[in-house]
Design an enzyme around this catalytic site. Structure first.
Site, PDB file in Angstrom:
ATOM      1  CG  LEU A  54      74.822   6.854  26.151  1.00 52.45           C
ATOM      2  CD1 LEU A  54      74.050   8.173  26.147  1.00 52.45           C
ATOM      3  CD2 LEU A  54      74.704   6.194  27.514  1.00 52.45           C
ATOM      4  CG  HIS A  55      72.753  -0.013  23.390  1.00 55.03           C
ATOM      5  ND1 HIS A  55      73.968  -0.165  23.970  1.00 55.03           N
ATOM      6  CD2 HIS A  55      72.155  -1.225  23.424  1.00 55.03           C
ATOM      7  CE1 HIS A  55      74.139  -1.418  24.328  1.00 55.03           C
ATOM      8  NE2 HIS A  55      73.043  -2.092  24.020  1.00 55.03           N
ATOM      9  NE  ARG A  56      73.205  -2.410  28.773  1.00 58.71           N
ATOM     10  CZ  ARG A  56      73.127  -3.405  27.910  1.00 58.71           C
ATOM     11  NH1 ARG A  56      71.960  -3.824  27.492  1.00 58.71           N
ATOM     12  NH2 ARG A  56      74.192  -4.024  27.488  1.00 58.71           N
TER      13      ARG A  56
ATOM     14  CG  ASP B 170      74.446   2.139  27.720  1.00 59.38           C
ATOM     15  OD1 ASP B 170      74.939   1.711  26.657  1.00 59.38           O
ATOM     16  OD2 ASP B 170      73.380   2.790  27.753  1.00 59.38           O
TER      17      ASP B 170
END
Ligand code: UD1
Length: 395
Positions: free
Chosen positions: A218-220, A300
């Site tokens: 997850l990083h968005r 993501d």
């Protein structure tokens, strides 16, 4: 005329600046460098790292894993707001272009470094090639979509990965002579390293069982910068982790947010192979190893949608759209958004064995970089192009 002809009979080498900046760029550039190296008589190339990503685990470890040469130039721009980071890259990259006087700049992907270096080079009259052109999410809330649009509209050569990209560029009125459907360079890298990665023992060391855990990334900003959204995602993943262990190599942005919002307590200890637990960001080979042994990937990321498609691993994408619809059309990707119920519903489908395997998109065969270099050689053979270009640019 005869003078001109005489000038062009000399074999002229194409001078190229290859640009990388952030983690997803490195695996795209590595095979291009390797393919260029096969023709030392045709290409003189140098590698520029903008320094957008700078942590050992976000940058150097990828150079080691991929056997990439050390960058010839490091701009060391680091983090900042979008405007700050983009502007710093432009100021520093302009100096490099003026010093190096390249015939061509090659950019990959859709990060701030991609766009910043494209704008800078074009304003100096330098030709630019974009590898992974034409992808569109149609979501202007994504910084990457802005980077993609600005880059593609300016570039001279657009190397694409799939038919959707070709169609997007055609719909935008791009001259089809600029577009080359070559396949996916990131998959060149995956196929090259697949066996090596398979043989690592990370899954075993973590106490996991092959095919019986999920890998999460997850990083968005749209998922991790807002506490309500992030909490809903973590709630869903907490439930998934009651069924199978969920391993979460954490991006630095996300770690910061988890700590800031007070969610760190939700993660059990890394010694305990059950539940939801975090690890540091992994290197390229270790992550590939984890991916290929996973029951599913929950992510993501853009690139991971493509990698899991090639590996035949079901991918649950926590976004409302994708710039890579080919991975849904023929691959293993499901776009589920970020609500708790949708994440759970799809993850449980996979746990219960209901996910189709999919197939591999056309030309994702390990030869994309080779095709790119073939195109560049055919351009280089037209020596007058390079000469004319130097005259126009004044370089
Ligand atoms: C960038 C790309 C994104 C890509 C992602 C992959 C843009 C706009 N975004 O997002 O498209 O999917 O990389 O990782 O170009 N940080 C560190 N160490 C690092 C790098 C970053 O701690 O080596 C932290 C910093 O707090 C920084 C934050 O992460 O402010 C965000 O980094 P940045 O490069 O701005 O964007 P990413 O979220 O990494």
């Amino acid at each position: 005329m005869s003078g001109q002809a005489g000038r062009h009979t000399q074999h002229s080498m194409m001078k190229i600046l290859n640009v990388v900046g952030a983690r997803p760029n490195f695996m795209k550039m590595a095979p291009i460098i390797e393919a260029l190296n096969r023709f030392p008589q045709d290409f003189h190339h140098r590698l520029v790292h903008t320094g957008q990503h700078y942590d050992e685990r976000m940058s150097q470890s990828f150079f080691n894993d991929l056997g990439m040469p050390k960058p010839d130039v490091d701009l060391e721009v680091g983090s900042g707001s979008h405007a700050e980071q983009t502007a710093k890259i432009m100021v520093e990259f302009e100096k490099v272009c003026l010093r190096e006087r390249p015939d061509l700049v090659i950019v990959v992907g859709d990060v701030n470094s991609t766009m910043a270096c494209t704008i800078t080079a074009k304003k100096l009259g330098i030709r630019v090639a974009h590898v992974e052109a034409g992808l569109r999410s149609r979501d202007m809330g994504m910084p990457e979509e802005i980077n993609r649009l600005c880059t593609d509209v300016l570039c001279d050569y657009l190397f694409t990965t799939d038919h959707f990209a070709n169609e997007n560029l055609a719909a935008e009125g791009v001259d089809r002579n600029k577009v080359f459907f070559v396949g996916n360079v990131m998959i060149d890298t995956l196929l090259k390293h697949r066996e090596l990665a398979r043989q690592l023992d990370l899954v075993e060391r973590l106490g996991l069982e092959s095919g019986r855990f999920a890998t999460l990334t997850l990083h968005r900003p749209s998922n991790v910068d807002n506490p309500e959204v992030l909490e809903e995602i973590l709630d869903a993943l907490g439930e998934v982790s009651r069924e199978i262990p969920v391993v979460f190599p954490v991006h630095p942005r996300t770690r910061k947010m988890i700590e800031n919002f007070g969610f760190a307590g939700r993660f059990s200890s890394a010694e305990k192979p059950e539940g939801l637990w975090m690890t540091e960001p992994l290197g390229y080979l270790e992550f590939l190893h984890l991916n290929m042994h996973s029951m599913m990937v929950i992510t993501d990321s853009g690139g991971l949608q493509e990698e899991s498609t090639v590996l035949g691993v079901p991918c649950i994408t926590l976004r409302h759209n994708t710039e890579r619809p080919i991975t849904c059309e023929v691959g293993t990707n499901f776009i589920v958004g970020n609500s708790r119920s949708r994440i759970l519903q799809h993850a449980m489908k996979v746990v219960n064995g209901a996910a189709p395997r999919g197939s591999v998109p056309e030309k994702w065969d390990g030869r994309a970089a080779e095709r790119i270099v073939d195109v560049l050689r055919s351009l280089g053979a037209r020596a007058e192009d390079a000469q004319e270009f130097r005259e126009v640019s004044g370089l």
